[in-house]
Structure formats: structure tokens, C-alpha cells
Scaffold this motif. Structure first.
Motif, PDB file in Angstrom:
ATOM      1  N   LEU A 157     -13.656  -6.326 -10.051  1.00 36.65           N
ATOM      2  CA  LEU A 157     -12.771  -5.885  -9.009  1.00 36.65           C
ATOM      3  C   LEU A 157     -11.686  -7.233  -8.844  1.00 36.65           C
TER       4      LEU A 157
ATOM      5  N   TYR B 229      -2.760 -10.479  -3.444  1.00 30.86           N
ATOM      6  CA  TYR B 229      -4.191 -10.563  -3.906  1.00 30.86           C
ATOM      7  C   TYR B 229      -4.734 -10.824  -2.412  1.00 30.86           C
TER       8      TYR B 229
ATOM      9  N   TRP C  32       0.645  -1.408  -0.026  1.00 30.32           N
ATOM     10  CA  TRP C  32      -0.093   0.088   0.066  1.00 30.32           C
ATOM     11  C   TRP C  32       0.908   1.169  -0.059  1.00 30.32           C
TER      12      TRP C  32
ATOM     13  N   GLN D  24      -5.501  -7.554  -0.588  1.00 29.60           N
ATOM     14  CA  GLN D  24      -6.416  -6.533  -1.326  1.00 29.60           C
ATOM     15  C   GLN D  24      -7.855  -7.215  -0.711  1.00 29.60           C
TER      16      GLN D  24
ATOM     17  N   TRP E  43      -6.136   3.484  -5.329  1.00 28.63           N
ATOM     18  CA  TRP E  43      -6.638   2.016  -5.576  1.00 28.63           C
ATOM     19  C   TRP E  43      -7.263   1.391  -4.295  1.00 28.63           C
TER      20      TRP E  43
ATOM     21  N   VAL F  83     -10.934  -0.387  -3.864  1.00 25.27           N
ATOM     22  CA  VAL F  83     -10.899  -1.700  -3.071  1.00 25.27           C
ATOM     23  C   VAL F  83     -11.917  -1.693  -1.911  1.00 25.27           C
TER      24      VAL F  83
ATOM     25  N   ASN G 233     -11.066  -5.722   1.139  1.00 20.92           N
ATOM     26  CA  ASN G 233     -12.357  -5.504   0.682  1.00 20.92           C
ATOM     27  C   ASN G 233     -13.415  -6.509   1.488  1.00 20.92           C
TER      28      ASN G 233
ATOM     29  N   MET H  88      -7.576  -6.830  -9.005  1.00 21.27           N
ATOM     30  CA  MET H  88      -6.597  -7.076  -7.950  1.00 21.27           C
ATOM     31  C   MET H  88      -5.702  -7.895  -8.500  1.00 21.27           C
TER      32      MET H  88
ATOM     33  N   TYR I 261     -16.060   0.190  -3.849  1.00 18.01           N
ATOM     34  CA  TYR I 261     -16.360  -0.350  -5.188  1.00 18.01           C
ATOM     35  C   TYR I 261     -17.773  -1.189  -5.094  1.00 18.01           C
TER      36      TYR I 261
END
Length: 426
Positions: free
Chosen positions: A340, A357, A223, A360, A231, A235, A364, A344, A238
Motif C-alpha cells: 500500500l 503522500y 482526491w 494518503q 483509490w 487506502v 489511512n 501511495m 485495504y
């Protein structure tokens, strides 16, 4: 994650072997079959037996294992358990562990052995979450960029199919086969992927020279890359509107006089089927339109799904209206989930795909679960209409975020995703 010119289409890539598609679809399905049984069907069984709500809440806590999986995802990237494949070794161990645990569960009694069953439920959750880390890492490596949309459509539809089988189909046959029979069915379904893994030879990937500490540090250095804040907002926000609207579905169906059994059929069976179809169509849509166009279109479609939840609130709503609303919700939400998930994958590093992955996805999922809980809590002060308006505003925010999104530049280490051995004998 510096921006680049918009790519409307992705150049075609060599098609992935059919057996790899079948393996990925199988793994994404069987990873959740047993867990969904315990999170859905087992709760219904306990409620029917008059179990205390303390026990029910304990079962729901099992689901919190998955959002925490990012904590041990660096271990899956760092250590190879088998000389016959980095992620394959992890997958075989986790899949075999789930099968064996289910066979042990088949020997227990629901009323007498609840504490032992609960401990094994937690074990199932850890095994399935670790399996998901490994299959995501494998998918990030084997899926060509052009086919990631289809791959993530397969991922989302596989999860929905796992929910349909575990929380729906097995519960339906439970009265006929009992607890031991249900565990046997779950073990048999889960073992399908295990047999496929034993016949699969994973390509050989370049070995990373990074230390274990560097892999762990990736949880926060991910991050700190350029463009990470924008972004991160996508995440987190969205799909948050759909999570908020999901909190309305069960109260909405109950208000219409639906029984728990009918809710199971409408949400877990019908909703899963419709959502699975939408997920697979979305993968094709990404390939045809490109990432950014698909991102914007899926956000717009998500707004329609939120609006569909308002249909049962209308004075003229019929008895079938809630079913239509649920179907439209699942059909309109899953394109956003697929797009999404595909993006990712585009943001992962070739050295730590499973970790990148997972970090992220976990964020979410944490936010999504929190918004479902928030939606339920806001029902009292705001009512159905108030929560729905808030969800609609968040859906429109997602459209704005999608419009402002720019695709990341190709990762400088992307060449490392190419295997040193393109194909191995089974």
C-alpha cells in the motif's frame, strides 16, 4: 489516475547509491525511536509509579499528532530551508530539534516536571511527524519506480525497528541507566541520522512555480482526480482488517496470563523483528511480481494473519500458541502495509510528493487508529470471536478491492522527478 494495461514487471532502474539506502533506513528508524519510547516505555514507567489514568491518556493523545501531519505537509513541499537541498534542510532542522529536545528532557525529573515533559513530548511528536513528511518527499523523488517496493519495505521495517529500540530496548535498560541515561541513549541514536544528513548532498530538483495556496489546495484536489474514489476505498479499507484484529492482541495475551513485561517482549520485540523481516521480503516481492499481483497476494496473506489470531481461542491452545499467533499476525500484515505504501508513492505528483503522500498516509492512519479503538469497544458486545469474524470479512473485502484495482497511468509530470544535478559532492 486513468487505468492502463497491467504491468507484471517494472523495468530495472539504475541502482541507488548505498549511502542513500543507509540514509533512508536510518531516517525511517530514528524518526520513531523517541516517540515510541514515550508512547510505550514512558507509559509503563508512569504505570509503575502509580500515575493516574488521566496522565496515561494524555500520553496516548500525543500519538494523534502524526495523523494530522497532512495539515502542514504543503509547507514542506513549498518552502526550501537550505540552498543545499529542499528536503535535506527540513530533515536537518527536525533531526537536530529532536536531539536537542531529548537532551533537555534528560535534565528533568519524571515525577516533578511532568507538565514540562508532556509539552516536550508533544514537540517531539511534531518534529518527528514533520521529519516523516520530509523523508517521504525525499524518498518519492530519489527512489526509481522499480525500487519503491524495496524502499517502502525499508520504511516499514525502519518503523518497526524504531519501535523495538524505543519501546523495547530502552525500557529494558531503563532500570540500569535511569531517566537521564535513557534520554541520552535516545539522543545518541537520533543523532546518527543527523550526522548522515550533514554528509549528504541532495540532488537539485526543478523548482515549482505554484503558489503556496496551490500547495494547500492540493490537500483536497488530490482526491478530485480521475479514479480517486476507487483509490480512496483501497487506502481506507485495504489494511483495516489488521487494525481491527490488532485490538485483540493485548486482551488475548492478558487472558492467557501474560504479564505486561511479557506482552512487551512478544509484541514490541518479537513482533517487530518478524514484521521487519516480512517488510523487507515484501519489497523484493513487489519487484518480482509487479504492483497488482503483489497487491492481491498481500491481501490474501493478510487473511491468514487474521486467522492466526484465532489460534489462542482454540480449546487445545498451548502456552506458546499466543506467541506463534502474534508472529504470524505481524508476518502476514506487513506485506499489505508495504504494498500500500508503494502504491501511495506511485500516486504522487512530482510537484508535491510530500503533500500527496502525507494526505494518503494520514487518511489511512486515521482510519486504522479508529478501527483499533472500534475493535476494543466491540469486544464487550461481540466478544473475541465476533470481532475476529468481522476482521476476517473486512480482509476478504480487501482481497476483492485488490482484484478490481488497476494501476494508475504514469503521471504526466513524472519527468520533473528527474534532478537537474544527478549527484552532488558530499
Amino acid at each position: 489516475m486513468s487505468t492502463e494495461a497491467v504491468r507484471h514487471k517494472i523495468a530495472p532502474a539504475a541502482p541507488l547509491e548505498k549511502r542513500v539506502w543507509w540514509l533512508l533506513g536510518s531516517l525511517y528508524t530514528t524518526q520513531s525511536v523517541a516517540l515510541m519510547f514515550f508512547m510505550g516505555a514512558f507509559v509503563a514507567i508512569l504505570l509503575e509509579q502509580g500515575a493516574a489514568m488521566e496522565r496515561i491518556s494524555m500520553i496516548y493523545l500525543v500519538g494523534m499528532v502524526w495523523p494530522l501531519k497532512f495539515l502542514w505537509s504543503p509547507l514542506v513541499d513549498r518552502f526550501q530551508l537550505s540552498r543545499h537541498g529542499h528536503y535535506r534542510g527540513w530533515l536537518i532542522l527536525m533531526q537536530a530539534g529532536m536531539v536537542l529536545t531529548l537532551l533537555v528532557l534528560a535534565t528533568l525529573d519524571v515525577a516533578r516536571d511532568f507538565d514540562t515533559i508532556y509539552a516536550l513530548c508533544l514537540l517531539i511528536a511534531v518534529l518527528s511527524a514533520t521529519q516523516d513528511i520530509a523523508v517521504d518527499g525525499l524518498a518519492c523523488r530519489v527512489l526509481p519506480e522499480a525500487q519503491r517496493g524495496v524502499g517502502n519495505g525499508l520504511q516499514i521495517s525502519g518503523g518497526l525497528l524504531g519501535n523495538l529500540l524505543g519501546a523495547g530496548a530502552v525500557l529494558i535498560v531503563y532500570r540500569h541507566v535511569g531517566w537521564a541515561g535513557s534520554m541520552g541513549i535516545l539522543a545518541a541514536v537520533t543523532s546518527v541520522s543527523l550526522l548522515q544528513l550533514l554528509a549528504y548532498r541532495e540532488p537539485r530538483w526543478p523548482v515549482s512555480e505554484s503558489s503556496t495556496l496551490a500547495f494547500v489546495a492540493r490537500l483536497w484536489t488530490f482526491w478530485r482526480q480521475p479514479g480517486a474514489r476507487r483509490w480512496l476505498a483501497l487506502v481506507l479499507l485495504y489494511t483495516v482488517s489488521s487494525s481491527l484484529a490488532y485490538a485483540l492482541i493485548t486482551p488475548m495475551l492478558l487472558a492467557q496470563g501474560s504479564s505486561l513485561a511479557r506482552i512487551g517482549w512478544v509484541v514490541n520485540v518479537f513482533g517487530s523483528i518478524v514484521g521487519g523481516v516480512a517488510a523487507m521480503l515484501s519489497g523484493w516481492l513487489i519487484y518480482r511480481l509487479g504492483r497488482r499481483r503483489a497487491l492481491i497476494l498481500a491481501a490474501m496473506i493478510q487473511v491468514l494473519g487474521i486467522g492466526a489470531i484465532a489460534l489462542p481461542l482454540l480449546a487445545s491452545a498451548s502456552e506458546s500458541t499466543p506467541v506463534v499467533a502474534v508472529g504470524l499476525y505481524f508476518f502476514c500484515y506487513n506485506p499489505a502495509a508495504v504494498v500500500l505504501a508503494t502504491l501511495m508513492m506511485d500516486h504522487v505528483s512530482p510537484d508535491s510528493p510530500a503533500t500527496d503522500y502525507s494526505v494518503q498516509f494520514s487518511l489511512n492512519q486515521f482510519f486504522a487508529l479508529g478501527m483499533i479503538a472500534a475493535g476494543a469497544a466491540l469486544l464487550v458486545p461481540l466478544g473475541h470471536a465476533g470481532v475476529l469474524v468481522l476482521a476476517a470479512l473486512l480482509a476478504l473485502l480487501a482481497v476483492g478491492l485488490a482484484v478490481s484495482y488497476r494501476e494508475p497511468a504514469k503521471h504526466p509530470g513524472s519527468a520533473a522527478l528527474e534532478p537537474t544535478l544527478a549527484r552532488g559532492a558530499a
